[in-house]
Motif scaffolding. Structure first.
Motif, PDB file in Angstrom:
ATOM      1  N   HIS A  35       0.857  -1.186   0.000  1.00  0.00           N
ATOM      2  CA  HIS A  35       0.000   0.000   0.000  1.00  0.00           C
ATOM      3  C   HIS A  35       0.891   1.233   0.000  1.00  0.00           C
ATOM      4  O   HIS A  35       1.798   1.333   0.826  1.00  0.00           O
ATOM      5  CB  HIS A  35      -0.917   0.017   1.224  1.00  0.00           C
ATOM      6  N   PRO A  36       0.633   2.201  -0.879  1.00  0.00           N
ATOM      7  CA  PRO A  36       1.492   3.390  -0.935  1.00  0.00           C
ATOM      8  C   PRO A  36       1.494   4.210   0.364  1.00  0.00           C
ATOM      9  O   PRO A  36       2.447   4.922   0.639  1.00  0.00           O
ATOM     10  CB  PRO A  36       0.939   4.201  -2.097  1.00  0.00           C
ATOM     11  N   LEU A  37       0.452   4.092   1.176  1.00  0.00           N
ATOM     12  CA  LEU A  37       0.422   4.838   2.431  1.00  0.00           C
ATOM     13  C   LEU A  37       1.463   4.339   3.428  1.00  0.00           C
ATOM     14  O   LEU A  37       1.708   4.992   4.446  1.00  0.00           O
ATOM     15  CB  LEU A  37      -0.967   4.772   3.070  1.00  0.00           C
ATOM     16  N   LEU A  38       2.091   3.195   3.144  1.00  0.00           N
ATOM     17  CA  LEU A  38       3.134   2.675   4.020  1.00  0.00           C
ATOM     18  C   LEU A  38       4.457   3.417   3.829  1.00  0.00           C
ATOM     19  O   LEU A  38       5.323   3.371   4.696  1.00  0.00           O
ATOM     20  CB  LEU A  38       3.361   1.178   3.765  1.00  0.00           C
ATOM     21  N   LEU A  39       4.598   4.111   2.713  1.00  0.00           N
ATOM     22  CA  LEU A  39       5.825   4.858   2.461  1.00  0.00           C
ATOM     23  C   LEU A  39       5.867   6.105   3.337  1.00  0.00           C
ATOM     24  O   LEU A  39       4.849   6.791   3.497  1.00  0.00           O
ATOM     25  CB  LEU A  39       5.920   5.258   0.987  1.00  0.00           C
ATOM     26  N   ARG A  40       7.026   6.382   3.887  1.00  0.00           N
ATOM     27  CA  ARG A  40       7.188   7.517   4.789  1.00  0.00           C
ATOM     28  C   ARG A  40       6.820   8.828   4.094  1.00  0.00           C
ATOM     29  O   ARG A  40       7.262   9.099   2.983  1.00  0.00           O
ATOM     30  CB  ARG A  40       8.620   7.583   5.292  1.00  0.00           C
ATOM     31  N   GLY A  41       5.998   9.608   4.742  1.00  0.00           N
ATOM     32  CA  GLY A  41       5.618  10.915   4.231  1.00  0.00           C
ATOM     33  C   GLY A  41       4.396  10.913   3.333  1.00  0.00           C
ATOM     34  O   GLY A  41       3.743  11.945   3.175  1.00  0.00           O
ATOM     35  N   VAL A  42       4.067   9.782   2.741  1.00  0.00           N
ATOM     36  CA  VAL A  42       2.950   9.722   1.799  1.00  0.00           C
ATOM     37  C   VAL A  42       1.622   9.928   2.517  1.00  0.00           C
ATOM     38  O   VAL A  42       0.773  10.692   2.066  1.00  0.00           O
ATOM     39  CB  VAL A  42       2.953   8.387   1.015  1.00  0.00           C
ATOM     40  N   ARG A  43       1.430   9.263   3.650  1.00  0.00           N
ATOM     41  CA  ARG A  43       0.153   9.371   4.365  1.00  0.00           C
ATOM     42  C   ARG A  43      -0.142  10.819   4.761  1.00  0.00           C
ATOM     43  O   ARG A  43      -1.231  11.322   4.516  1.00  0.00           O
ATOM     44  CB  ARG A  43       0.134   8.466   5.594  1.00  0.00           C
ATOM     45  N   ASP A  44       0.829  11.489   5.362  1.00  0.00           N
ATOM     46  CA  ASP A  44       0.620  12.876   5.782  1.00  0.00           C
ATOM     47  C   ASP A  44       0.299  13.778   4.594  1.00  0.00           C
ATOM     48  O   ASP A  44      -0.604  14.609   4.662  1.00  0.00           O
ATOM     49  CB  ASP A  44       1.839  13.407   6.532  1.00  0.00           C
ATOM     50  N   ALA A  45       1.048  13.602   3.506  1.00  0.00           N
ATOM     51  CA  ALA A  45       0.813  14.417   2.314  1.00  0.00           C
ATOM     52  C   ALA A  45      -0.572  14.154   1.737  1.00  0.00           C
ATOM     53  O   ALA A  45      -1.291  15.093   1.358  1.00  0.00           O
ATOM     54  CB  ALA A  45       1.888  14.139   1.266  1.00  0.00           C
ATOM     55  N   GLU A  46      -0.975  12.881   1.684  1.00  0.00           N
ATOM     56  CA  GLU A  46      -2.291  12.542   1.131  1.00  0.00           C
ATOM     57  C   GLU A  46      -3.425  13.024   2.029  1.00  0.00           C
ATOM     58  O   GLU A  46      -4.476  13.447   1.538  1.00  0.00           O
ATOM     59  CB  GLU A  46      -2.391  11.037   0.897  1.00  0.00           C
ATOM     60  N   LEU A  47      -3.239  12.952   3.349  1.00  0.00           N
ATOM     61  CA  LEU A  47      -4.273  13.445   4.270  1.00  0.00           C
ATOM     62  C   LEU A  47      -4.455  14.948   4.119  1.00  0.00           C
ATOM     63  O   LEU A  47      -5.586  15.454   4.110  1.00  0.00           O
ATOM     64  CB  LEU A  47      -3.926  13.091   5.717  1.00  0.00           C
ATOM     65  N   GLU A  48      -3.346  15.666   3.982  1.00  0.00           N
ATOM     66  CA  GLU A  48      -3.422  17.115   3.800  1.00  0.00           C
ATOM     67  C   GLU A  48      -4.112  17.461   2.476  1.00  0.00           C
ATOM     68  O   GLU A  48      -4.967  18.342   2.420  1.00  0.00           O
ATOM     69  CB  GLU A  48      -2.008  17.706   3.836  1.00  0.00           C
ATOM     70  N   LYS A  49      -3.756  16.739   1.438  1.00  0.00           N
ATOM     71  CA  LYS A  49      -4.361  16.951   0.122  1.00  0.00           C
ATOM     72  C   LYS A  49      -5.866  16.658   0.170  1.00  0.00           C
ATOM     73  O   LYS A  49      -6.675  17.429  -0.359  1.00  0.00           O
ATOM     74  CB  LYS A  49      -3.674  16.038  -0.901  1.00  0.00           C
ATOM     75  N   LEU A  50      -6.246  15.570   0.828  1.00  0.00           N
ATOM     76  CA  LEU A  50      -7.661  15.208   0.947  1.00  0.00           C
ATOM     77  C   LEU A  50      -8.430  16.274   1.722  1.00  0.00           C
ATOM     78  O   LEU A  50      -9.534  16.654   1.334  1.00  0.00           O
ATOM     79  CB  LEU A  50      -7.814  13.852   1.626  1.00  0.00           C
ATOM     80  N   GLN A  51      -7.849  16.764   2.797  1.00  0.00           N
ATOM     81  CA  GLN A  51      -8.523  17.798   3.581  1.00  0.00           C
ATOM     82  C   GLN A  51      -8.748  19.047   2.735  1.00  0.00           C
ATOM     83  O   GLN A  51      -9.833  19.624   2.758  1.00  0.00           O
ATOM     84  CB  GLN A  51      -7.719  18.143   4.824  1.00  0.00           C
TER      85      GLN A  51
END
Length: 153
Positions: A35-51
């Motif tokens: 899952h790409p969200l396992l890569l460091r930094g991806v989850r935070d960036a995607e959460l910010e983008k989604l918000q």
């Protein structure tokens, strides 16, 4: 150019700390395949983008926390990984038919994502990983195997 330690080499610009390091390329590729969200930094960036997307779509200053968690499941957890898309198609059918499902992973972070997915879809689940003590592990196994309980994953 990368230096011998995997960091930026001479003459290159510094890479953002939010970017995944490639010190262990094989492990990074395994994470990406799971899952790409396992890569460091991806989850935070995607959460910010989604918000930001939700704020723009809804034309408001704040997104309700519950609605945000739902959108995280629908937009980030499931569609970004083929394995999750497949699970999202298989699990409802298996649940309707009364099956129980065991999912194995060597990655604790992947198990955490799967637990988050189960919570999102309201599937009762038990998580067994190296952090679970022996006595609690046995209780979780017993709960899962108990025909009177609603354990599914």
């Amino acid at each position: 150019a990368l230096g011998g330690d995997g960091g930026p080499g001479p003459g290159s610009t510094a890479v953002s700390s939010a970017m995944p390091t490639m010190n262990n390329l094989q492990m990074e590729l395994r994470k990406c395949c799971n899952h790409p969200l396992l890569l460091r930094g991806v989850r935070d960036a995607e959460l910010e983008k989604l918000q930001d997307e939700l704020l723009q779509e809804r034309g408001c200053a704040v997104v309700d926390a519950r609605a945000f968690r739902h959108e995280v499941g629908d937009r980030l957890l499931v569609p970004q990984a083929g394995k999750m898309v497949l699970l999202d198609k298989l699990l409802p059918k298996l649940r309707r038919e009364g099956h129980k499902v065991l999912i194995f992973s060597q990655m604790v972070k992947m198990l955490s994502l799967l637990a988050e997915y189960c919570k999102h879809r309201e599937y009762p689940c038990e998580t067994l990983d190296g952090r679970v003590r022996g006595d609690e592990r046995q209780r979780a196994i017993d709960r899962f195997n108990d025909a009177t309980r609603d354990s599914f994953v």
